[in-house]
Design an enzyme around this catalytic site. Structure first.
Site, PDB file in Angstrom:
ATOM      1  N   ASN A   1       0.878  -1.175   0.000  1.00 35.57           N
ATOM      2  CA  ASN A   1       0.000   0.000   0.000  1.00 35.57           C
ATOM      3  C   ASN A   1       0.912   1.221   0.000  1.00 35.57           C
ATOM      4  O   ASN A   1       1.513   1.548   1.016  1.00 35.57           O
ATOM      5  CB  ASN A   1      -0.898  -0.023   1.245  1.00 35.57           C
ATOM      6  CG  ASN A   1      -1.725   1.248   1.376  1.00 35.57           C
ATOM      7  OD1 ASN A   1      -1.783   2.057   0.444  1.00 35.57           O
ATOM      8  ND2 ASN A   1      -2.353   1.422   2.531  1.00 35.57           N
TER       9      ASN A   1
ATOM     10  N   LYS B   1       0.175   4.290  -0.212  1.00 32.65           N
ATOM     11  CA  LYS B   1      -0.401   5.496   0.401  1.00 32.65           C
ATOM     12  C   LYS B   1      -0.112   6.706  -0.517  1.00 32.65           C
ATOM     13  O   LYS B   1      -0.149   6.551  -1.735  1.00 32.65           O
ATOM     14  CB  LYS B   1       0.134   5.676   1.821  1.00 32.65           C
ATOM     15  CG  LYS B   1      -0.032   4.389   2.644  1.00 32.65           C
ATOM     16  CD  LYS B   1       0.249   4.539   4.101  1.00 32.65           C
ATOM     17  CE  LYS B   1       0.045   3.203   4.797  1.00 32.65           C
ATOM     18  NZ  LYS B   1       0.207   3.268   6.230  1.00 32.65           N
TER      19      LYS B   1
ATOM     20  N   SER C   1       3.931  -2.082  10.162  1.00 35.44           N
ATOM     21  CA  SER C   1       5.385  -2.156  10.304  1.00 35.44           C
ATOM     22  C   SER C   1       5.980  -3.509   9.899  1.00 35.44           C
ATOM     23  O   SER C   1       6.954  -3.972  10.499  1.00 35.44           O
ATOM     24  CB  SER C   1       5.803  -1.782  11.736  1.00 35.44           C
ATOM     25  OG  SER C   1       5.382  -0.468  12.040  1.00 35.44           O
TER      26      SER C   1
ATOM     27  N   GLU D   1      -4.873  -4.869  10.544  1.00 35.08           N
ATOM     28  CA  GLU D   1      -3.843  -3.855  10.751  1.00 35.08           C
ATOM     29  C   GLU D   1      -4.112  -3.131  12.063  1.00 35.08           C
ATOM     30  O   GLU D   1      -4.910  -2.175  12.097  1.00 35.08           O
ATOM     31  CB  GLU D   1      -3.860  -2.836   9.603  1.00 35.08           C
ATOM     32  CG  GLU D   1      -3.603  -3.442   8.244  1.00 35.08           C
ATOM     33  CD  GLU D   1      -3.096  -2.394   7.259  1.00 35.08           C
ATOM     34  OE1 GLU D   1      -1.997  -2.604   6.730  1.00 35.08           O
ATOM     35  OE2 GLU D   1      -3.778  -1.380   7.033  1.00 35.08           O
TER      36      GLU D   1
ATOM     37  N   HIS E   1      -9.240   1.154   5.163  1.00 36.87           N
ATOM     38  CA  HIS E   1      -7.938   1.376   5.811  1.00 36.87           C
ATOM     39  C   HIS E   1      -8.133   2.320   6.995  1.00 36.87           C
ATOM     40  O   HIS E   1      -8.948   3.249   6.932  1.00 36.87           O
ATOM     41  CB  HIS E   1      -6.944   1.967   4.810  1.00 36.87           C
ATOM     42  CG  HIS E   1      -5.545   1.941   5.334  1.00 36.87           C
ATOM     43  ND1 HIS E   1      -5.088   2.880   6.225  1.00 36.87           N
ATOM     44  CD2 HIS E   1      -4.534   1.062   5.145  1.00 36.87           C
ATOM     45  CE1 HIS E   1      -3.837   2.580   6.552  1.00 36.87           C
ATOM     46  NE2 HIS E   1      -3.472   1.483   5.906  1.00 36.87           N
TER      47      HIS E   1
ATOM     48  N   GLU F   1      -6.519   4.720   8.029  1.00 42.17           N
ATOM     49  CA  GLU F   1      -6.331   6.149   7.707  1.00 42.17           C
ATOM     50  C   GLU F   1      -7.591   6.724   7.052  1.00 42.17           C
ATOM     51  O   GLU F   1      -7.925   7.894   7.265  1.00 42.17           O
ATOM     52  CB  GLU F   1      -5.081   6.320   6.808  1.00 42.17           C
ATOM     53  CG  GLU F   1      -3.801   6.083   7.607  1.00 42.17           C
ATOM     54  CD  GLU F   1      -2.635   5.522   6.815  1.00 42.17           C
ATOM     55  OE1 GLU F   1      -2.629   5.606   5.578  1.00 42.17           O
ATOM     56  OE2 GLU F   1      -1.709   4.979   7.462  1.00 42.17           O
TER      57      GLU F   1
HETATM   58  P1  13P Z   1       3.436   0.403   7.490  1.00 45.03           P
HETATM   59  O1  13P Z   1       3.903  -0.910   6.895  1.00 45.03           O
HETATM   60  O2  13P Z   1       4.178   1.574   6.967  1.00 45.03           O
HETATM   61  O3  13P Z   1       3.353   0.330   8.990  1.00 45.03           O
HETATM   62  O4  13P Z   1       1.920   0.616   6.974  1.00 45.03           O
HETATM   63  C1  13P Z   1       1.021  -0.417   7.109  1.00 45.03           C
HETATM   64  C2  13P Z   1      -0.219  -0.091   6.384  1.00 45.03           C
HETATM   65  O5  13P Z   1      -0.969   0.779   6.793  1.00 45.03           O
HETATM   66  C3  13P Z   1      -0.500  -0.810   5.138  1.00 45.03           C
HETATM   67  O6  13P Z   1      -1.796  -0.581   4.707  1.00 45.03           O
END
Ligand code: 13P
Length: 249
Positions: free
Chosen positions: A9, A11, A211, A165, A93, A95
């Site tokens: 992802n 982002k 992570s 997540e 997600h 976010e």
């Molecule tokens: P990170 O791997 O940067 O922690 O992000 C995880 C994530 O939100 C994938 O959708």
């Protein structure tokens, strides 16, 4: 049986030159045949990434509108995604939930919209740190699934991947331990058994996100109910993404 998957992802990262050169480099790499690769770039890069990709690489969107078409400035519809060959969308997600206010109801509509348009869904769930500390991690994840996903039929669930997540592990460098991940993944699978049946539960890939990096992926992916990862930061470089693909036993 279910697929092993490593999904990146991206982002709001990678401009066009970066995105395309990543995809062009990735397709040339030596990769395990039994791991499904997926990359979710930003909307504006989807078409270019799709054109640079081969069939073995799934290009997914990070979001999808719950509406068919019309006066929704800034939104992207299922039909638009399909018109450039994108057949997978990440929905829910954390976010999107926390920064953009996507509620259970909105997420259910997005899931419906995707599935009705034959778009595969990567549905994200996960608890916050406060919820984990209050021992509400399982009840949070259960209601996220019940409120926005479990209205689907058994047949529709074939087009769903779940990503666990934990919010406290996203972008923080703090990973869930392999035991914590396994415990929640087994719980999610048991909820699928209760709602549907063992067959659906066995066929649904459940990815861990938060992570994930080459140094912890092997242990996480070795857990019986962890079928791969949804990866942010460590998916931005070809080398580390390829290492993740090689992190299954
Ligand atoms: P990170 O791997 O940067 O922690 O992000 C995880 C994530 O939100 C994938 O959708």
């Amino acid at each position: 049986m279910r697929k092993k998957i490593v999904a990146g992802n991206w982002k709001m990262n990678q401009n066009k030159a970066e995105a395309v050169s990543f995809i062009e480099a990735l397709v040339k790499e030596d990769k395990p045949q039994d791991v499904q690769m997926m990359i979710a770039p930003s909307y504006v890069m989807l078409d270019a990434c799709k054109q640079a990709a081969t069939d073995e690489l799934v290009i997914a969107s990070q979001n999808i509108s719950q509406h068919d078409k019309g006066a929704y400035t800034g939104e992207v519809s299922a039909d638009m995604l399909k018109s450039i060959g994108v057949k997978t969308a990440i929905i829910g997600h954390s976010e999107r939930r926390s920064i953009f206010g996507e509620t259970h109801e909105i997420l259910a509509e997005k899931v419906k919209q995707a599935i009705n348009n034959s778009i595969q869904v990567v549905f994200c769930v996960g608890e916050s740190l406060e919820e984990r500390e209050a021992e509400k991690a399982e009840s949070t994840v259960k209601s996220q699934l019940e409120d926005s996903l479990f209205f689907l039929s058994e047949i529709e669930m074939k087009n769903v991947i779940i990503a666990y997540e934990p919010v406290w592990a996203i972008g923080t460098g703090k990973t869930a331990s392999p035991e914590q991940a396994q415990e929640m993944h087994a719980f999610i699978r048991s909820l699928i058994v209760d709602k549907y049946n063992q067959h659906v539960a066995d066929a649904t890939s459940i990815l861990y996100g938060g992570s994930v990096k080459p140094s912890n992926a092997k242990e996480l992916f070795a857990q019986p109910d962890v079928d791969g990862g949804l990866v942010g930061g460590a998916s931005l470089k070809v080398d580390s993404f390829v290492e993740l693909l090689h992190s299954f036993k």
